[in-house]
Design a protein around this motif. Structure first.
Motif, short mmCIF file in Angstrom:
data_model
loop_
_atom_site.label_atom_id
_atom_site.label_comp_id
_atom_site.label_asym_id
_atom_site.label_seq_id
_atom_site.Cartn_x
_atom_site.Cartn_y
_atom_site.Cartn_z
N TYR A 179 56.49 43.06 38.89
CA TYR A 179 55.59 43.02 39.35
C TYR A 179 55.52 44.26 40.46
N THR A 180 55.42 45.46 40.57
CA THR A 180 55.06 46.06 41.55
C THR A 180 54.07 47.25 41.41
N GLY A 181 54.19 48.30 43.00
CA GLY A 181 53.45 48.83 42.77
C GLY A 181 53.58 50.45 41.65
N ALA A 203 50.95 48.15 38.77
CA ALA A 203 49.30 48.20 39.25
C ALA A 203 49.37 48.99 40.99
N THR A 204 48.21 49.81 41.38
CA THR A 204 47.79 49.70 42.48
C THR A 204 46.96 49.15 43.76
N GLU A 205 46.18 48.21 42.25
CA GLU A 205 45.29 47.39 43.13
C GLU A 205 45.16 46.06 42.10
N SER A 206 45.86 44.97 42.91
CA SER A 206 46.13 43.73 41.52
C SER A 206 44.73 43.19 41.55
N GLY A 207 44.18 42.93 43.40
CA GLY A 207 42.50 42.09 43.24
C GLY A 207 43.68 40.71 44.38
N ASP A 208 42.58 40.68 45.53
CA ASP A 208 42.92 39.62 46.31
C ASP A 208 44.52 39.79 46.98
N ALA A 209 45.38 40.61 46.83
CA ALA A 209 45.83 40.92 48.10
C ALA A 209 46.90 40.60 47.79
N PRO A 210 47.83 40.33 47.35
CA PRO A 210 49.54 39.71 46.82
C PRO A 210 50.44 39.96 48.16
N LEU A 288 49.80 46.81 34.58
CA LEU A 288 49.22 45.19 34.63
C LEU A 288 47.86 44.99 33.81
N ALA A 289 47.27 46.03 33.88
CA ALA A 289 45.85 46.53 33.15
C ALA A 289 45.53 46.06 31.45
N GLY A 290 47.17 46.02 31.31
CA GLY A 290 47.47 45.96 29.79
C GLY A 290 47.89 44.19 29.57
N SER A 291 47.83 44.08 30.49
CA SER A 291 48.76 42.48 30.38
C SER A 291 46.99 42.08 30.03
N MET A 292 47.70 41.12 28.27
CA MET A 292 45.76 40.19 27.54
C MET A 292 46.71 39.44 27.65
N PRO A 293 45.73 38.30 28.48
CA PRO A 293 45.61 37.04 28.36
C PRO A 293 45.30 36.09 26.81
N VAL A 294 46.04 35.20 26.17
CA VAL A 294 45.40 34.42 24.93
C VAL A 294 44.85 33.55 25.47
N HIS A 295 43.54 32.86 24.62
CA HIS A 295 42.92 31.91 25.61
C HIS A 295 42.68 31.00 24.27
N ALA A 296 42.70 29.78 24.82
CA ALA A 296 42.44 28.23 23.59
C ALA A 296 40.82 28.63 23.94
N GLY A 367 38.97 44.96 37.39
CA GLY A 367 39.08 44.02 38.20
C GLY A 367 39.68 43.08 38.76
N LYS A 368 40.09 42.16 38.84
CA LYS A 368 41.50 41.33 39.67
C LYS A 368 41.80 40.84 38.58
N LEU A 369 43.31 41.76 38.72
CA LEU A 369 44.39 41.15 36.89
C LEU A 369 45.64 40.98 37.42
N LEU A 370 45.39 39.71 37.94
CA LEU A 370 46.21 38.18 38.08
C LEU A 370 45.35 37.47 38.24
N SER A 371 46.65 36.04 37.34
CA SER A 371 46.00 34.83 37.79
C SER A 371 45.78 34.33 38.78
N ALA A 372 45.04 33.33 38.52
CA ALA A 372 43.83 32.63 39.68
C ALA A 372 45.59 32.57 40.27
#
Ligand SMILES: [Zn+2]
Length: 372
Positions: A179-181, A203-210, A288-296, A367-372
């Motif tokens: 992951y990088t800017g 990403a330029t803004e991943s959300g919640d400042a890693p 990073l905004a193109g990383s798509m989660p797959v949910h159960a 919005g927030k692009l990283l996982s919790a």
């Protein structure tokens, strides 16, 4: 090598913890490099890479081959490392606040910009030095009322004035990725190529400042603010390196990863050694905004049909969820064309659980692009 110990604020009287940083080379003789491992304390591959790096840096320093300063923090989160619940290490979230250890690092862009504006001039080197001094001053004024705040301030304080920041993490099961800017890609590409990264997410803004973004984002925000008035380069190349999955802790990978980092630092002039041939880029970077989660979609036994690293077309089946009570079997499909780069390592899914990530080319999320 010099060893420095940093006492962390003790939230509980009688309970103390400390960070240890290893220092190689000579400050001011070249670039400053900051590398930390296992900020998520249960992610151990980075700790082993740090062990291999320490040996290499000691040898290079002994041979007089360092042209700069390297700070290596082999255990970035002693607080999280001490957290265990029912035999299971819990190093991602602080038990007291529930906060992710790799979030909520400071954004001093406005404050530092205000502090340096009157002093900036035509010399970019001097401007960088002014910003770094203002950053250090801002960090030293951060309140540290808890041990978590103390950890964040100490880590960020060591990294905020570095030219290169590498944060070593891992995913649950994954191929090596970064992951990088977005603006840093021209500087980061060589790192991705030396590491043989299967993927780089920008990403330029991943959300919640890693952590990595907090170190570098201030530079493009300030460059934007002062554009056309004062020259200000992107003076911190920072990246989070995801060293595959939790269980990928072995000397073979760790030695190769350490060698790759050494070659990258050599390419920047921090280490004096014959230039290595730059391996090919395995894949163009993706948003990073193109990383798509797959949910159960419901609970059940999680059975993967595809491995990490698989190139998928939209609609291809990645996994099945099997409800052992009803016998219902549900196929989980790739939401986009892209790379299956990470999977969960648990094999019983609860409804809604994110079980995999597919990196696509299109920035579909916001919005927030990283996982919790
Ligand atoms: Zn992590």
């Amino acid at each position: 090598m010099q060893i420095q110990k940093h006492a962390l604020t003790a939230a509980t009287p009688g309970v103390s913890s400390e960070l240890v940083s290893l220092h190689f080379g000579t400050p001011g003789s070249g670039e400053k490099v900051y590398i930390q491992a296992s900020l998520h304390a249960d992610e151990i591959p980075g700790m082993l890479v740090a062990h291999h790096l320490r040996q290499r840096f000691e040898a290079l320093e002994g041979a007089g081959k360092l042209r700069g300063e390297i700070v290596l923090v082999p255990v970035a989160n002693p607080l999280g490392l001490a957290q265990t619940l029912l035999h299971v290490p819990q190093g991602r979230f602080d038990f007291y606040t529930g906060e992710n250890y790799n979030r909520y690092y400071p954004n001093f862009a406005r404050q530092v910009g205000d502090a340096v504006e009157a002093a900036l001039g035509a010399d970019p080197v001097r401007n960088v030095a002014l910003v770094r001094a203002a950053l250090r001053a801002a960090v030293s004024a951060m309140p540290v009322d808890t041990d978590l705040a103390s950890l964040r301030r100490t880590l960020y304080g060591m990294a905020c004035d570095a030219d290169v920041v590498l944060d070593l993490h891992c995913d649950t099961e994954a191929v090596l990725h970064l992951y990088t800017g977005t603006p840093l890609w021209p500087q980061a590409e060589a790192l991705a190529r030396h590491l043989g990264a299967a993927l780089s997410l920008l990403a330029t803004e991943s959300g919640d400042a890693p952590f990595d973004e907090a170190c570098s984002q201030v530079w493009w925000l300030l460059a934007e603010r002062f554009a056309g008035r004062y020259p200000l380069p992107l003076a911190c190349m920072s990246a989070t390196i995801e060293l595959r999955g939790f269980s990928d802790v072995g000397h073979g990978d760790a030695a190769r990863d350490a060698d790759a980092i050494v070659r990258y630092l050599a390419s920047r002039g921090v280490i004096e050694q014959a230039p290595a041939e730059l391996p090919p880029l395995l894949r163009e970077p993706m948003p990073l905004a193109g990383s798509m989660p797959v949910h159960a979609t419901h609970g059940g036994v999680l059975v993967f049909l595809r491995e990490c690293g698989a190139e998928l077309m939209r609609g291809e089946v990645i996994a099945e969820i099997i409800d052992p009570f009803s016998g219902q079997v549900t196929a989980l499909e790739a939401p986009v064309d892209g790379l299956l780069y990470a999977r969960d390592n648990r094999r019983f899914a609860t409804a809604g659980m994110r079980v995999a990530k597919v990196a696509g080319r299109e920035a579909l999320r916001s919005g927030k692009l990283l996982s919790a």
